[in-house]
Scaffold this active site. Structure first.
Site, mmCIF file in Angstrom:
data_model
loop_
_atom_site.group_PDB
_atom_site.id
_atom_site.type_symbol
_atom_site.label_atom_id
_atom_site.label_comp_id
_atom_site.label_asym_id
_atom_site.label_seq_id
_atom_site.Cartn_x
_atom_site.Cartn_y
_atom_site.Cartn_z
ATOM 1 N N ARG A 1 0.830 -1.196 0.000
ATOM 2 C CA ARG A 1 0.000 0.000 0.000
ATOM 3 C C ARG A 1 0.871 1.256 0.000
ATOM 4 O O ARG A 1 2.030 1.209 0.396
ATOM 5 C CB ARG A 1 -0.913 0.036 1.250
ATOM 6 N N LYS B 1 -6.635 -18.187 -0.778
ATOM 7 C CA LYS B 1 -7.333 -17.118 -1.497
ATOM 8 C C LYS B 1 -6.619 -16.878 -2.826
ATOM 9 O O LYS B 1 -5.429 -16.550 -2.845
ATOM 10 C CB LYS B 1 -7.368 -15.847 -0.650
#
Length: 480
Positions: free
Chosen positions: A77, A223
């Site tokens: 991020r 995932k």
């Protein structure tokens, strides 16, 4: 019985909107089968309290609810801006600077939380920020600074995610925080542990090893949300107990136009390897605010059901949305509608090549073939680990499968399996003469069948042995 008529399961994320025991009980009554703890948010004390509340609500309602812990994964991020969000204009220059202070961002540059990013990218790469809303083309790498040109501009706020178009970032799936959260997950007794941003089978194996070392029994969910995961899909599925089609970051890295095809590919691979599959991300997003879903959301959920998902998942819709109970009720209705129409075109799919590796898998295949060619109302599987019911659930059918088990872990584990429903039953407390009668009584008392119905029973010669199922019987239910 309405909840039992629904084969596809519902996973709901817990958060501030469900932090009320009364609301939790309502969503359990509305049809939630598994709750998700998002370790990206909240403290361990919050998750502990929520698990306690869920278990209590499930006991009051008379249901079993699984618990899925979802690890945060690496934080790729940007950092924060000194004076709030900035606007990036198309064609402007903008720098991602690993050496810049965390709160020193301006309209010309911003810090990055993932300090290895400058060594992961090259001139010509396209970086996607804020779920792909903003695109930057890398022009030059200068030590800790990545100089870019804005391809697609817009408003950019604090802590937004960064993806490299096409994938290729070297960040490992497990961070130090994840390792701490795995220990917390073990102490909470989660039934499933989801590994975010898994790149390969090794990431899943490492998480499994850490969970077992911490005393956890949960099954591993990979995932699928990175381009690397698509390249290694078969091996990741093989290393996992379940997979999640995590469409957010996957859509950003691979491109949204590829997403529908990738979803089908992941579901097919999971079912091919007899693994459980969850479809997730923005399934009922508009209901964070609205009281009914959009027609597009209805179609999205229905298609996931008809493609073979074991479960569909709600994220912010229940965690922070205004109508957590209404969204669960709406999703349950959509699932029922989709399942009603899929029956006409579903063909029984059994293994057509290779050999069975276990006797319980062979028995499961025989049971499902028989059940789909005989007027059977229910399948009863006496099971320790739940493996026989997992094999059965890989064959699409509208015949309910009841997992009769004495093991608390199994009662919660099968809540994620499509078409499988847990029933507490201790075969070791039943003598030979009263064995069948005790099963029939439980089925009748729970209103699962009627007297005179045909059921199929599977069991092993020795009770209490996991994976020992080796026989099936066709029985007529009697009240005596």
């Amino acid at each position: 019985m309405s909840a039992l008529l629904r084969s596809t399961k519902i996973v709901a994320t817990l958060g501030p909107s469900t932090d009320d025991p009364a609301v939790l009980e309502e969503i359990v009554r509305a049809g939630v089968d598994v709750v998700r703890l998002n370790f990206s948010h909240g403290r361990i004390e919050d998750h502990t309290r929520r698990v306690e509340w869920v278990r209590a609500a499930a006991a009051r309602v008379g249901r079993y609810i699984g618990v899925l812990g979802d690890l945060q994964g690496p934080k790729i991020r940007i950092e924060r801006f000194a004076e709030g969000p900035v606007h990036l204009a198309e064609g402007a220059r903008f720098t991602l600077d690993a050496a810049l202070g965390a709160d020193a961002g301006t309209s010309r540059s911003v810090g990055i939380a993932y300090k290895k990013l400058p060594s992961d990218v090259f001139a010509g790469d396209v970086l996607l920020l804020n779920d792909g809303q903003i695109s930057l083309q890398v022009e030059q790498i200068d030590g800790p600074r990545i100089h870019t040109r804005v391809l697609v501009g817009g408003e950019l706020g604090n802590n937004k995610g960064i993806n490299r178009q096409g994938g290729g970032l070297s960040a490992g799936a497990l961070t130090d925080k994840d390792r701490q959260d795995i220990r917390a997950a073990a102490s909470l007794g989660v039934d499933f542990l989801a590994v975010s941003f898994a790149r390969d089978a090794a990431d899943v194996n490492e998480a499994r090893s850490l969970l077992r070392e911490a005393g956890g029994h949960g099954r591993l969910v990979a995932k699928i949300e990175r381009a690397e995961a698509i390249k290694n899909l078969a091996s990741i599925v093989g290393a996992s107990d379940a997979v999640m089609v995590a469409r957010g970051d996957l859509g950003v890295e691979m491109g949204y136009a590829e997403l529908a095809g990738l979803q089908k590919q992941i579901i097919q691979e999971a079912r091919h390897q007899n693994r459980v599959v969850i479809t997730a991300t923005q399934m009922m997003e508009s209901m964070i605010v609205n009281t009914i879903p959009t027609r597009a959301e209805v179609s999205d959920v229905a298609n996931a059901v008809m493609e073979g998902s074991d479960a569909v998942m709600l994220s912010a819709e229940t965690a922070s949305g205004k109508h957590p109970v209404k969204v669960v009720e709406a999703m349950a209705r959509i699932i029922l509608g989709a399942e009603k129409y899929q029956g006409a075109h579903v063909r029984v799919r059994l293994r057509n090549s290779g050999h069975f590796e276990r006797s319980d898998e062979a028995i499961a295949a025989a049971v499902m073939y028989t059940a789909n060619h005989l007027n059977v109302k229910a399948i009863v599987a006496l099971t320790e680990s739940g493996s026989t019911t997992l094999w059965m659930s890989r064959v699409r059918s509208d015949i309910p499968i009841y997992a009769f088990t004495r093991q608390p872990e199994t009662l919660h584990r099968v809540t994620l399996y499509r078409g499988v429903y847990p029933v507490s039953y201790d075969v070791t407390h039943t003598d030979g003469d009263g064995f069948y009668g005790s099963i029939f009584r439980q089925l009748l008392e729970l209103h699962l069948v009627a007297e005179g119905d045909l059921v199929i029973l599977t069991k092993g010669e020795r009770s209490g042995v996991a994976g020992g199922t080796n026989s099936m019987q066709i029985l007529k239910v009697t009240a005596d």
